[in-house]
Design an enzyme around this catalytic site. Structure first.
Site, mmCIF file in Angstrom:
data_model
loop_
_atom_site.group_PDB
_atom_site.id
_atom_site.type_symbol
_atom_site.label_atom_id
_atom_site.label_comp_id
_atom_site.label_asym_id
_atom_site.label_seq_id
_atom_site.Cartn_x
_atom_site.Cartn_y
_atom_site.Cartn_z
ATOM 1 C CB ILE A 148 51.052 37.508 47.374
ATOM 2 C CG1 ILE A 148 51.802 38.537 46.543
ATOM 3 C CG2 ILE A 148 50.914 36.215 46.618
ATOM 4 C CD1 ILE A 148 53.253 38.157 46.260
ATOM 5 C CB CYS A 149 48.424 38.792 43.751
ATOM 6 S SG CYS A 149 47.838 39.289 42.121
ATOM 7 C CB ALA A 150 43.670 38.280 43.328
ATOM 8 N N PRO A 152 44.366 38.075 49.087
ATOM 9 C CG PRO A 152 45.841 39.737 49.829
ATOM 10 C CD PRO A 152 45.546 38.839 48.650
ATOM 11 C CE1 TYR A 169 47.835 43.402 39.956
ATOM 12 C CE2 TYR A 169 45.529 43.918 39.527
ATOM 13 C CZ TYR A 169 46.842 43.854 39.102
ATOM 14 O OH TYR A 169 47.171 44.231 37.834
#
Length: 196
Positions: A148-150, A152, A169
């Site tokens: 999730i968010c950064a 990946p 993100y």
């Protein structure tokens, strides 16, 4: 799309509330995602197992929301510290007491490894050799990985487990990091073939 809740007259707070609600949608979808983890509807089947690694400065809301929703869906969730202590201080100075040290559990088989974001915590997770090895093994053995968010962009992509299509993100630095993959502008992207 921005909305103003009836109890909120401050436009900045309204935008933040809208962003929180919008970004919470993936967590709610996690309940539906647990169906993908289950290969049989048999009640005798063991519940899916999930590993959530935490590093100093990980985003606590992302980690706890994932753990909470999956535990409510009867998954066995293990919060694992990448540090030498079970207590991890997260991005907003919340201390989370993990269930185990990552070094003690990363070699176990988990149905899913779910990586929270938050900077610089996600970067620390991406630099954790034990986690990177665990993610690669997870992919090689055909088990699920999520981020999730950064995460990946700064954990999955450098580890070589980012799917051929995915999201992260929406900051340019993170979108640039996933270059080479199909960047899908959606809140949640599931690649059933890659199990990401």
């Amino acid at each position: 799309r921005t909305f103003t809740p009836p109890y909120c007259s401050n436009p900045m707070t309204a935008r933040r509330s809208a962003a929180f609600v919008t970004r919470s949608v993936p967590v709610l979808k996690a309940l539906a995602f647990t169906r993908l983890l289950r290969s049989s509807p048999s009640p005798a089947m063991a519940p899916p197992t999930v590993l959530i690694p935490l590093a100093t400065a990980s985003e606590e809301l992302e980690a706890i929301a994932i753990a909470n929703v999956l535990r409510r869906a009867n998954c066995t969730v293990t919060l694992a510290s990448t540090t030498s202590a079970l207590a991890v201080t997260c991005a907003r100075n919340t201390t989370i007491l993990c269930d185990a040290l990552l070094s003690d559990v990363v070699a176990k088989d988990f149905d899913l490894i779910a990586v929270p974001g938050g900077m610089p915590g996600a970067r620390a997770l991406g630099e954790c050799e034990a986690l990177v090895a665990g993610l690669r093994m997870q992919k090689e053995e055909g088990r699920w990985v999520a981020a999730i968010c950064a995460a990946p962009a700064v954990v999955l992509k450098p580890a070589g487990v980012f799917p051929r299509r995915g999201t992260c993100y929406p900051a340019k630095v993170f979108r640039d990091a996933i270059a080479g993959a199909e960047d899908v502008d959606e809140l949640v992207v599931v690649d059933e073939e890659a199990k990401v």
